[in-house]
Design an enzyme around this catalytic site. Structure first.
Site, PDB file in Angstrom:
ATOM      1  N   TYR A  52       0.835  -1.208   0.000  1.00 27.28           N
ATOM      2  CA  TYR A  52       0.000   0.000   0.000  1.00 27.28           C
ATOM      3  C   TYR A  52       0.866   1.254   0.000  1.00 27.28           C
ATOM      4  CZ  TYR A  52      -3.027   3.764   1.417  1.00 27.28           C
ATOM      5  OH  TYR A  52      -3.693   4.960   1.464  1.00 27.28           O
ATOM      6  N   VAL A  53       0.525   2.159  -0.896  1.00 26.87           N
ATOM      7  CA  VAL A  53       1.140   3.489  -0.938  1.00 26.87           C
ATOM      8  C   VAL A  53      -0.005   4.490  -1.030  1.00 26.87           C
ATOM      9  CG1 VAL A  53       2.640   5.050  -2.234  1.00 26.87           C
ATOM     10  CG2 VAL A  53       3.220   2.622  -2.080  1.00 26.87           C
ATOM     11  N   GLY A  61       8.015   5.512  -6.504  1.00 23.74           N
ATOM     12  CA  GLY A  61       8.772   4.267  -6.410  1.00 23.74           C
ATOM     13  C   GLY A  61       8.761   3.622  -5.038  1.00 23.74           C
ATOM     14  N   ALA A  63       6.532   1.642  -3.576  1.00 26.80           N
ATOM     15  CA  ALA A  63       6.136   0.227  -3.594  1.00 26.80           C
ATOM     16  C   ALA A  63       7.312  -0.644  -4.011  1.00 26.80           C
ATOM     17  CB  ALA A  63       4.947   0.017  -4.529  1.00 26.80           C
ATOM     18  N   CYS A  85       0.419 -10.667  -3.529  1.00 28.27           N
ATOM     19  CA  CYS A  85       0.028  -9.284  -3.834  1.00 28.27           C
ATOM     20  C   CYS A  85       0.113  -9.064  -5.342  1.00 28.27           C
ATOM     21  CB  CYS A  85       0.966  -8.330  -3.107  1.00 28.27           C
ATOM     22  SG  CYS A  85       0.824  -6.607  -3.604  1.00 28.27           S
ATOM     23  N   TYR A  87       0.453  -6.331  -7.032  1.00 20.41           N
ATOM     24  CA  TYR A  87       1.525  -5.413  -7.427  1.00 20.41           C
ATOM     25  C   TYR A  87       2.833  -6.182  -7.584  1.00 20.41           C
ATOM     26  CZ  TYR A  87       5.311  -2.106  -7.373  1.00 20.41           C
ATOM     27  OH  TYR A  87       6.459  -1.446  -7.712  1.00 20.41           O
ATOM     28  N   ARG A  95       9.241  -6.284 -13.860  1.00 24.03           N
ATOM     29  CA  ARG A  95      10.214  -5.195 -14.029  1.00 24.03           C
ATOM     30  C   ARG A  95      11.564  -5.512 -13.386  1.00 24.03           C
ATOM     31  NH1 ARG A  95       6.503   0.050 -12.384  1.00 24.03           N
ATOM     32  NH2 ARG A  95       5.070  -0.067 -14.155  1.00 24.03           N
TER      33      ARG A  95
END
Length: 112
Positions: A52-53, A61, A63, A85, A87, A95
């Protein structure tokens, strides 16, 4: 117990990430952004559940820094990671393919 992680390449600019062992999470010093996990398989596997951000800090950046701290921790403690998660599985790992070596395989995951 709290351990602070910084990304080696940009340690001067990287946010400090704090490991909150008792809360099963990594978080920024201001506690606004965090990554939550549970340990499985007698502590040999870190299942990352949620990153969570806050909206006001997205795009910085954070996360990714949280994930790097968690993956560094897992690697240094000889643990594997389950990227539950979205993400982590859909954005961070594609990435950052170098972390795939730390990811649990599906065959092992089904035995947890």
């Amino acid at each position: 117990m709290a351990t602070t992680w910084a990304t080696p390449a940009a340690a001067a600019e990287a946010p400090k990430i704090v490991w909150k062992q008792n809360n099963s999470r990594f978080e920024t010093e201001d506690k606004e952004a965090y990554l939550e996990y549970v340990l499985r398989n007698d502590g040999k596997v870190m299942d990352i559940l949620h990153t969570y951000v806050p909206r006001s800090k997205r795009g910085l950046g954070l996360a990714s820094h949280l994930c790097v701290a968690a993956f560094n921790h897992a690697k240094s403690h000889s643990m594997s990671v389950i990227p539950s998660c979205s993400y982590v599985s859909d954005t961070f790992l594609p990435r950052n393919e170098s972390w795939n070596s730390v990811v649990f395989s599906e065959d092992i995951k089904s035995n947890i």
